[in-house]
Enzyme design. Structure first.
Site, PDB file in Angstrom:
ATOM      1  N   LYS A 270       0.640  -1.204   0.009  1.00  0.00           N
ATOM      2  CA  LYS A 270       0.172  -0.018  -0.147  1.00  0.00           C
ATOM      3  C   LYS A 270       0.832   1.317  -0.083  1.00  0.00           C
ATOM      4  O   LYS A 270       0.639   2.028  -0.675  1.00  0.00           O
ATOM      5  CB  LYS A 270      -0.789  -0.060   1.381  1.00  0.00           C
ATOM      6  CG  LYS A 270      -1.934  -1.216   1.395  1.00  0.00           C
ATOM      7  CD  LYS A 270      -2.969  -0.931   2.506  1.00  0.00           C
ATOM      8  CE  LYS A 270      -2.361  -0.786   3.968  1.00  0.00           C
ATOM      9  NZ  LYS A 270      -1.567  -1.785   4.381  1.00  0.00           N
TER      10      LYS A 270
ATOM     11  N   ARG B   8      -9.309   1.594  10.472  1.00  0.00           N
ATOM     12  CA  ARG B   8      -9.039   0.212  10.901  1.00  0.00           C
ATOM     13  C   ARG B   8     -10.227  -0.915  11.054  1.00  0.00           C
ATOM     14  O   ARG B   8      -9.876  -1.958  10.852  1.00  0.00           O
ATOM     15  CB  ARG B   8      -7.866   0.363  11.964  1.00  0.00           C
ATOM     16  CG  ARG B   8      -6.881   0.788  11.726  1.00  0.00           C
ATOM     17  CD  ARG B   8      -5.672   0.310  12.866  1.00  0.00           C
ATOM     18  NE  ARG B   8      -4.269   0.882  12.794  1.00  0.00           N
ATOM     19  CZ  ARG B   8      -3.585   0.245  12.151  1.00  0.00           C
ATOM     20  NH1 ARG B   8      -3.804  -0.929  11.412  1.00  0.00           N
ATOM     21  NH2 ARG B   8      -2.272   0.909  11.902  1.00  0.00           N
TER      22      ARG B   8
ATOM     23  N   ARG C 248      12.230  -9.556   4.107  1.00  0.00           N
ATOM     24  CA  ARG C 248      12.775  -8.231   4.032  1.00  0.00           C
ATOM     25  C   ARG C 248      13.655  -7.864   5.106  1.00  0.00           C
ATOM     26  O   ARG C 248      13.696  -8.529   6.346  1.00  0.00           O
ATOM     27  CB  ARG C 248      11.547  -7.280   4.467  1.00  0.00           C
ATOM     28  CG  ARG C 248      11.397  -5.564   4.512  1.00  0.00           C
ATOM     29  CD  ARG C 248      10.338  -4.988   4.384  1.00  0.00           C
ATOM     30  NE  ARG C 248       9.696  -5.187   5.541  1.00  0.00           N
ATOM     31  CZ  ARG C 248       8.442  -4.366   5.667  1.00  0.00           C
ATOM     32  NH1 ARG C 248       7.900  -3.698   4.607  1.00  0.00           N
ATOM     33  NH2 ARG C 248       7.900  -4.633   6.911  1.00  0.00           N
TER      34      ARG C 248
ATOM     35  N   ARG D 287      13.715  -7.072  11.302  1.00  0.00           N
ATOM     36  CA  ARG D 287      12.801  -6.761  12.520  1.00  0.00           C
ATOM     37  C   ARG D 287      12.046  -7.768  12.886  1.00  0.00           C
ATOM     38  O   ARG D 287      11.425  -8.721  12.166  1.00  0.00           O
ATOM     39  CB  ARG D 287      11.934  -5.512  11.898  1.00  0.00           C
ATOM     40  CG  ARG D 287      12.563  -4.391  11.532  1.00  0.00           C
ATOM     41  CD  ARG D 287      11.734  -3.253  11.013  1.00  0.00           C
ATOM     42  NE  ARG D 287      10.245  -3.468  10.794  1.00  0.00           N
ATOM     43  CZ  ARG D 287       9.265  -2.869  10.405  1.00  0.00           C
ATOM     44  NH1 ARG D 287       9.648  -1.555  10.140  1.00  0.00           N
ATOM     45  NH2 ARG D 287       8.001  -3.271  10.236  1.00  0.00           N
TER      46      ARG D 287
ATOM     47  N   ARG E 268       0.036 -10.683  12.451  1.00  0.00           N
ATOM     48  CA  ARG E 268      -0.406  -9.374  12.293  1.00  0.00           C
ATOM     49  C   ARG E 268      -1.652  -9.629  11.164  1.00  0.00           C
ATOM     50  O   ARG E 268      -2.758  -8.821  10.908  1.00  0.00           O
ATOM     51  CB  ARG E 268       0.755  -8.635  11.475  1.00  0.00           C
ATOM     52  CG  ARG E 268       1.697  -8.205  12.342  1.00  0.00           C
ATOM     53  CD  ARG E 268       2.933  -7.553  11.740  1.00  0.00           C
ATOM     54  NE  ARG E 268       2.845  -6.477  11.224  1.00  0.00           N
ATOM     55  CZ  ARG E 268       3.685  -5.915  10.188  1.00  0.00           C
ATOM     56  NH1 ARG E 268       4.718  -6.732   9.843  1.00  0.00           N
ATOM     57  NH2 ARG E 268       3.564  -4.859   9.177  1.00  0.00           N
TER      58      ARG E 268
END
Length: 208
Positions: free
Chosen positions: A13, A88, A127, A154, A165
């Site tokens: 996004k 959200r 990533r 991370r 998530r």
């Protein structure tokens, strides 16, 4: 162009939003950025938000809405805006609709960047992020090409965390897709392709 951007974490996004901002000069309104900026500026809303954040609590909807309204009143947002990370859930969407109506603003579209969960898990878990400047790259890049800093994975990019998530997204945010479809403004783009291909379709869907 007045749009809400939808999609799971890692769907791309932010990348599409940035391309729209660069080409059309609209405001990219990310609630995460808004909160950080308000806290840094020590504004009245920022101080209130900081109290919740310091206590490890979610910032209340009313406070986030106030920040969004304040941002929508700025000059660059008058040319158009992309809301990213808000609403959200459907409760926030209903409040947002009411506030936008009061401001005589109509949303043009809710754009869903659609990517399969397994693709997102693979994408995010590969990533790597620079410890110093935040630059992101794929696994195998050990030194940041921008500043020379150390690249690391991370915690929220680890496969098990990504899955959590995505579960949260499905429970809270996915119903927004139905909400905006019911309002007749949902536009859906396949995000599992090269960035530039996706962007061509994004512009076409938005009539740009």
């Amino acid at each position: 162009m007045k749009i809400v951007l939808l999609g799971a974490p890692g769907a791309g996004k932010g990348t599409q939003a940035q391309k729209l901002v660069e080409e059309f000069g609209v405001a990219h309104i990310s609630t995460g950025d808004l909160l950080r900026a308000a806290v840094k500026a020590q504004s009245k809303l920022g101080k209130q938000a900081k109290e919740y954040m310091d206590a490890g609590k979610l910032v209340p909807d009313e406070l986030v809405i106030d920040l969004v309204k304040e941002r929508l009143g700025q000059d660059d947002a008058k040319k158009g805006f992309i809301l990213d990370g808000f609403p959200r859930n459907t409760a926030q969407a209903v409040v947002l609709d009411s506030e936008l109506k009061d401001m005589n603003i109509d949303l043009d579209a809710a754009l869903l960047v659609d990517v399969k969960p397994e693709v997102i898990i693979k994408r995010l878990s590969s990533r790597r992020t620079c410890r110093d400047c935040g630059y992101t790259a794929t696994a195998g890049v050990d030194t940041c090409p921008r500043c020379g800093g150390e690249m690391y994975q991370r915690d929220d990019d680890k496969p098990e965390t990504v899955q959590k998530r995505l579960d949260t997204y499905e429970q809270q945010t996915a119903p927004l897709v139905e909400y905006y479809a019911g309002h007749g403004i949902l536009k859906k783009v396949d995000g599992d392709r090269p960035v530039d291909e996706v962007y061509v379709d994004v512009k076409s869907l938005l009539g740009l």
